[in-house]
Scaffold this motif. Structure first.
Motif, mmCIF file in Angstrom:
data_model
loop_
_atom_site.group_PDB
_atom_site.id
_atom_site.type_symbol
_atom_site.label_atom_id
_atom_site.label_comp_id
_atom_site.label_asym_id
_atom_site.label_seq_id
_atom_site.Cartn_x
_atom_site.Cartn_y
_atom_site.Cartn_z
ATOM 1 N N SER A 236 29.375 61.146 -3.699
ATOM 2 C CA SER A 236 30.024 60.724 -2.453
ATOM 3 C C SER A 236 31.527 60.971 -2.499
ATOM 4 O O SER A 236 32.124 61.387 -1.504
ATOM 5 C CB SER A 236 29.764 59.244 -2.185
ATOM 6 O OG SER A 236 28.399 59.006 -2.020
ATOM 7 N N SER B 123 34.872 50.876 -1.032
ATOM 8 C CA SER B 123 33.731 50.884 -0.113
ATOM 9 C C SER B 123 32.624 51.800 -0.606
ATOM 10 O O SER B 123 31.436 51.463 -0.516
ATOM 11 C CB SER B 123 34.171 51.345 1.282
ATOM 12 O OG SER B 123 35.001 50.376 1.862
ATOM 13 N N LEU B 124 32.994 52.963 -1.132
ATOM 14 C CA LEU B 124 31.976 53.880 -1.656
ATOM 15 C C LEU B 124 31.248 53.267 -2.843
ATOM 16 O O LEU B 124 30.033 53.395 -2.961
ATOM 17 C CB LEU B 124 32.601 55.215 -2.062
ATOM 18 C CG LEU B 124 32.965 56.150 -0.927
ATOM 19 C CD1 LEU B 124 33.737 57.357 -1.460
ATOM 20 C CD2 LEU B 124 31.734 56.602 -0.168
ATOM 21 N N THR C 107 30.816 50.051 -3.467
ATOM 22 C CA THR C 107 29.952 48.971 -2.973
ATOM 23 C C THR C 107 28.699 49.544 -2.319
ATOM 24 O O THR C 107 27.588 49.065 -2.558
ATOM 25 C CB THR C 107 30.719 48.073 -1.976
ATOM 26 O OG1 THR C 107 31.879 47.542 -2.638
ATOM 27 C CG2 THR C 107 29.862 46.933 -1.487
ATOM 28 N N ALA C 108 28.868 50.591 -1.516
ATOM 29 C CA ALA C 108 27.712 51.208 -0.852
ATOM 30 C C ALA C 108 26.773 51.844 -1.871
ATOM 31 O O ALA C 108 25.546 51.712 -1.764
ATOM 32 C CB ALA C 108 28.183 52.244 0.164
ATOM 33 N N THR D 249 27.986 42.573 4.382
ATOM 34 C CA THR D 249 28.584 43.842 3.956
ATOM 35 C C THR D 249 27.521 44.741 3.336
ATOM 36 O O THR D 249 27.435 45.933 3.652
ATOM 37 C CB THR D 249 29.732 43.592 2.950
ATOM 38 O OG1 THR D 249 30.758 42.849 3.605
ATOM 39 C CG2 THR D 249 30.301 44.889 2.412
ATOM 40 N N ARG E 67 25.275 46.079 6.080
ATOM 41 C CA ARG E 67 25.932 47.108 6.901
ATOM 42 C C ARG E 67 25.924 48.461 6.181
ATOM 43 O O ARG E 67 25.666 49.498 6.790
ATOM 44 C CB ARG E 67 27.359 46.703 7.255
ATOM 45 C CG ARG E 67 27.433 45.721 8.422
ATOM 46 C CD ARG E 67 28.845 45.606 8.988
ATOM 47 N NE ARG E 67 29.866 45.283 7.996
ATOM 48 C CZ ARG E 67 30.178 44.050 7.603
ATOM 49 N NH1 ARG E 67 29.554 43.001 8.130
ATOM 50 N NH2 ARG E 67 31.114 43.847 6.710
ATOM 51 N N HIS E 68 26.210 48.433 4.891
ATOM 52 C CA HIS E 68 26.183 49.678 4.113
ATOM 53 C C HIS E 68 24.771 50.261 4.098
ATOM 54 O O HIS E 68 24.592 51.466 4.319
ATOM 55 C CB HIS E 68 26.653 49.442 2.674
ATOM 56 C CG HIS E 68 28.137 49.293 2.519
ATOM 57 N ND1 HIS E 68 29.054 50.167 3.063
ATOM 58 C CD2 HIS E 68 28.862 48.367 1.845
ATOM 59 C CE1 HIS E 68 30.283 49.791 2.736
ATOM 60 N NE2 HIS E 68 30.192 48.687 1.999
ATOM 61 N N THR F 11 28.360 51.647 8.183
ATOM 62 C CA THR F 11 29.692 51.956 7.668
ATOM 63 C C THR F 11 29.735 53.428 7.289
ATOM 64 O O THR F 11 28.701 54.036 6.986
ATOM 65 C CB THR F 11 30.028 51.123 6.413
ATOM 66 O OG1 THR F 11 29.121 51.492 5.364
ATOM 67 C CG2 THR F 11 29.938 49.631 6.685
ATOM 68 N N ALA G 19 31.045 54.615 4.591
ATOM 69 C CA ALA G 19 30.680 54.679 3.177
ATOM 70 C C ALA G 19 29.163 54.640 3.012
ATOM 71 O O ALA G 19 28.592 55.392 2.220
ATOM 72 C CB ALA G 19 31.335 53.533 2.402
ATOM 73 N N GLY G 20 28.507 53.783 3.774
ATOM 74 C CA GLY G 20 27.045 53.697 3.713
ATOM 75 C C GLY G 20 26.389 55.000 4.129
ATOM 76 O O GLY G 20 25.404 55.439 3.521
ATOM 77 N N GLN G 21 26.939 55.654 5.134
ATOM 78 C CA GLN G 21 26.400 56.940 5.597
ATOM 79 C C GLN G 21 26.583 58.028 4.540
ATOM 80 O O GLN G 21 25.661 58.803 4.267
ATOM 81 C CB GLN G 21 27.092 57.365 6.895
ATOM 82 C CG GLN G 21 26.807 56.467 8.068
ATOM 83 C CD GLN G 21 27.744 56.712 9.241
ATOM 84 O OE1 GLN G 21 28.500 57.686 9.256
ATOM 85 N NE2 GLN G 21 27.698 55.830 10.216
#
Length: 145
Positions: A27, A49-50, A52-53, A79, A82-83, A88, A90-92
């Motif tokens: 990522s 964020s990356l 965490t995702a 959170t 959402r990821h 988010t 980051a999640g995507q």
């Protein structure tokens, strides 16, 4: 890391760690991520964020509930969700990395501007052309002898 070393459905902490690490690296070096991180003030939040995702997705694949993942990662359950739902960026990105990992295995390709390959490739092309000219000249000399 070889593909066989990265479990897509982790069992145990070591497998979760391997998957989250692969997802994070893939990522981070995604062109879209690199573009987004051009702003130095956003870099730290992007990396956080990356991570965490990636950690949330690896834990989800291991069957760990979102509530436990949130506790382990020090974020809210919302959170994590959402990821995982791709709400988010980051999640995507991490979900896309997981799909690539499943399809192609662990690959990290630096964009040419980071790897310096565009200049190296140009120089390599020039050297190959020179080598070819030298070979032709040698062949001509051999045939004339």
């Amino acid at each position: 890391m070889a593909m066989s070393e990265i479990p897509l459905k982790p069992i145990g902490r070591e497998d979760v760690r391997k998957l989250e690490s692969a997802l994070l690296v893939m990522s981070l070096f995604d062109r879209e991520t690199l573009e987004a991180m051009r702003d130095p003030t956003a870099r730290l939040t992007w990396v956080d964020s990356l991570y965490t995702a990636a950690a949330a997705l690896a834990r989800e694949r291991a069957g760990i509930p979102a509530s436990r993942s949130a506790e382990e990662l020090g974020v809210t359950e919302a959170t994590i969700r959402r990821h995982l739902k791709g709400e988010t960026k980051a999640g995507q990105l991490v979900a896309r990395a997981y799909e690539r990992l499943a399809r192609e295995g662990f690959k990290v390709e630096l964009p040419p501007e980071l790897a310096g390959t565009s200049d190296c490739e140009r120089q390599l092309g020039e050297l190959r052309e020179k080598l070819e000219r030298v070979r032709k000249a040698l062949d001509e000399l051999r045939s004339s002898l």
